[in-house]
Design an enzyme around this catalytic site. Structure first.
Site, PDB file in Angstrom:
ATOM      1  N   SER A  51      21.371   1.178  43.260  1.00 46.65           N
ATOM      2  CA  SER A  51      22.692   0.544  43.210  1.00 46.65           C
ATOM      3  C   SER A  51      22.950  -0.436  44.340  1.00 46.65           C
ATOM      4  O   SER A  51      23.746  -1.347  44.182  1.00 46.65           O
ATOM      5  CB  SER A  51      23.785   1.601  43.158  1.00 46.65           C
ATOM      6  OG  SER A  51      23.606   2.542  44.191  1.00 46.65           O
TER       7      SER A  51
ATOM      8  N   HIS B 216      22.976   2.227  36.163  1.00 43.75           N
ATOM      9  CA  HIS B 216      23.020   0.759  36.196  1.00 43.75           C
ATOM     10  C   HIS B 216      22.062   0.112  35.205  1.00 43.75           C
ATOM     11  O   HIS B 216      21.973  -1.111  35.142  1.00 43.75           O
ATOM     12  CB  HIS B 216      22.707   0.247  37.605  1.00 43.75           C
ATOM     13  CG  HIS B 216      23.725   0.656  38.616  1.00 43.75           C
ATOM     14  ND1 HIS B 216      24.917  -0.010  38.792  1.00 43.75           N
ATOM     15  CD2 HIS B 216      23.749   1.699  39.494  1.00 43.75           C
ATOM     16  CE1 HIS B 216      25.618   0.586  39.743  1.00 43.75           C
ATOM     17  NE2 HIS B 216      24.945   1.625  40.173  1.00 43.75           N
TER      18      HIS B 216
ATOM     19  N   LYS C  62      30.158   1.731  33.683  1.00 51.59           N
ATOM     20  CA  LYS C  62      29.573   0.482  34.163  1.00 51.59           C
ATOM     21  C   LYS C  62      29.409  -0.488  32.991  1.00 51.59           C
ATOM     22  O   LYS C  62      30.402  -0.951  32.457  1.00 51.59           O
ATOM     23  CB  LYS C  62      28.315   0.810  34.957  1.00 51.59           C
ATOM     24  CG  LYS C  62      28.745   1.484  36.267  1.00 51.59           C
ATOM     25  CD  LYS C  62      27.678   2.120  37.087  1.00 51.59           C
ATOM     26  CE  LYS C  62      28.332   2.690  38.348  1.00 51.59           C
ATOM     27  NZ  LYS C  62      27.671   3.868  38.883  1.00 51.59           N
TER      28      LYS C  62
HETATM   29  C1  LIG Z   1      28.156   5.152  39.523  1.00 54.87           C
HETATM   30  C2  LIG Z   1      27.003   6.068  39.609  1.00 54.87           C
HETATM   31  C3  LIG Z   1      27.145   7.438  39.320  1.00 54.87           C
HETATM   32  C4  LIG Z   1      28.483   8.070  39.065  1.00 54.87           C
HETATM   33  O1  LIG Z   1      28.938   7.784  37.797  1.00 54.87           O
HETATM   34  P1  LIG Z   1      30.509   7.902  37.498  1.00 54.87           P
HETATM   35  O2  LIG Z   1      30.591   7.994  36.033  1.00 54.87           O
HETATM   36  O3  LIG Z   1      31.116   6.684  38.078  1.00 54.87           O
HETATM   37  O4  LIG Z   1      30.967   9.144  38.198  1.00 54.87           O
HETATM   38  C5  LIG Z   1      26.022   8.225  39.314  1.00 54.87           C
HETATM   39  N1  LIG Z   1      24.807   7.702  39.616  1.00 54.87           N
HETATM   40  C6  LIG Z   1      24.637   6.398  39.935  1.00 54.87           C
HETATM   41  C7  LIG Z   1      23.270   5.882  40.238  1.00 54.87           C
HETATM   42  C8  LIG Z   1      25.728   5.539  39.945  1.00 54.87           C
HETATM   43  O5  LIG Z   1      25.572   4.267  40.270  1.00 54.87           O
END
Ligand SMILES: *Cc1c(COP(=O)(O)O)cnc(C)c1O
Length: 383
Positions: free
Chosen positions: A177, A205, A237
């Site tokens: 990320s 992602h 996302k």
């Molecule tokens: C954003 C993210 C999460 C968390 O997901 P949410 O649905 O926002 O709680 C978990 N793992 C990664 C790699 C992320 O980027």
């Protein structure tokens, strides 16, 4: 824990580390209104520009009118709605795995799955750059938490070979990320098979973005898939909704139904969100033009950024971090961009290692070539 919270906050302020909430007053998109001012934003994970898509909003509204908002109970009481079930089936089929389980968030999915599968006599092998939710899950599990250097599979293999843990679980982000690079999934699959380990892929992602139809990182994997593979996609996302789903073999999913505490002991998400996610799946599958446009924008940014004094990290995903290095410079650049109406926060330690402060440029199919030029012109002006 500090006993004097006011003093602790003052110290954060002095160190330039105090975080505060900013208020977004518009829908999510390439342009957002924050604290009363409109900005061109490079700071959301809405990679396909679906977050404010009217068809998704319509699907949610229709479900809300039909079924209400609250589901009133957890999944194992009366909260498991037909829309949740329909989504799980559609999602599992889309990513090519047997079964799936819908969680309220990716964070809860990571905690629930990892603590269900591992405990005190087990070992978790984790990439050092994994997301905070995976770090927390590993800690909560009580298993040995062995962190290997980022994408260093030789180091991972040495650790796997040396381990006599009862259960071995390899855990990785698929697209990292803060760096935008990807895990070497085919090699990870072979290591998992060779050392009799589970492989957990957090595709937060990648889902919606990678693969010809947006099915995520697994699109690039050889079939048939490994039976100890666990796949996580989140829907906050690229999918532009909220929630997350875990997919894998049917016994894995049935085991989670019986053991995953963050799924069992919580109210099921509103069915309208499952309806929204179902509509989003359709848009993702039909979203080839959005993914092509995103690829074109990524190429354009990488071309234009060559003239800047700071390098872009080596990334082919919509996460394009501009490596500034020093905290103060990163912060100043971000502030100067904000004065010009461009929203691009500086990412500083402890989120990233010391000396690697960066501007994490996040691209979306909702951006235009002109938006990218405007960003690059502003950065060049301050260089
Ligand atoms: C954003 C993210 C999460 C968390 O997901 P949410 O649905 O926002 O709680 C978990 N793992 C990664 C790699 C992320 O980027």
């Amino acid at each position: 824990m500090p006993t004097d919270l006011t003093a602790a906050l003052a110290r954060l302020q002095e160190d330039g580390l105090l975080r505060q909430r900013r208020i977004t007053e518009s829908a999510q998109g390439a342009r957002v209104v924050i604290d009363g001012r409109e900005y061109l934003s490079f700071a959301s994970n809405d990679y396909l520009g679906l977050a404010a898509h009217p068809d998704i909003a319509d699907a949610a509204c229709e479900a809300a009118r039909k079924f209400g908002i609250g589901v009133g109970a957890s999944h194992l009481l009366t909260g498991h709605h037909a829309l949740h079930d329909a989504f799980e089936t559609a999602f599992a089929r889309f990513v090519g795995l047997e079964s799936a389980l819908l969680f309220s968030t990716g964070y809860m999915a990571n905690l629930g799955v990892i603590t269900s599968l591992t405990g005190r006599h087990d070992a978790i092998f984790a990439d050092r750059l994994n997301h905070a939710s995976l770090v927390d899950a590993a800690r909560l599990s009580g298993a040995d938490h062995l962190r290997y250097p980022h994408n260093d599979l030789a180091d991972l293999e040495r650790r796997l070979a040396a381990s006599n843990a009862a259960t071995k679980l390899i855990v990785t982000d698929t697209v990292f990320s803060m760096d935008g690079d990807t895990a070497r999934v085919p090699e990870l699959l072979s290591l998992a098979e060779k050392y009799d380990a589970w492989l957990y892929l957090d595709d937060a992602h990648g889902f919606g973005v990678l693969g010809e139809h947006g099915q995520g990182i697994l699109a690039s994997c050889p079939l048939p898939l490994f039976h100890r593979l666990i796949y996580l996609a989140t829907f906050g996302k690229a999918a532009g909704v909220a929630g997350a789903a875990v997919a894998g073999s049917t016994p894995l999913i049935e085991y989670l139904v019986n053991r995953a505490r963050t799924w069992i002991y919580t109210t099921a998400q509103p069915p309208m969100l499952a309806a929204a996610a179902l509509k989003s799946l359709e848009l993702i599958v039909a979203g080839g033009a959005r993914r092509d446009r995103l690829a074109m924008l990524i190429m354009h940014l990488r071309e234009r950024a060559r003239r800047l004094p700071w390098p872009l990290l080596d990334s082919s995903t919509p996460i394009q971090p501009l490596m500034v290095g020093d905290n103060t410079t990163a912060l100043r650049l971000s502030q100067q961009l904000a004065e010009r109406g461009i929203w691009l926060p500086a990412i500083r330690p402890p989120t990233v290692p010391e000396g690697t402060a960066r501007l994490r440029i996040s691209l979306s199919a909702a951006h235009s070539l002109e938006d990218i030029d405007r960003l690059c012109d502003a950065l060049e002006a301050w260089a």
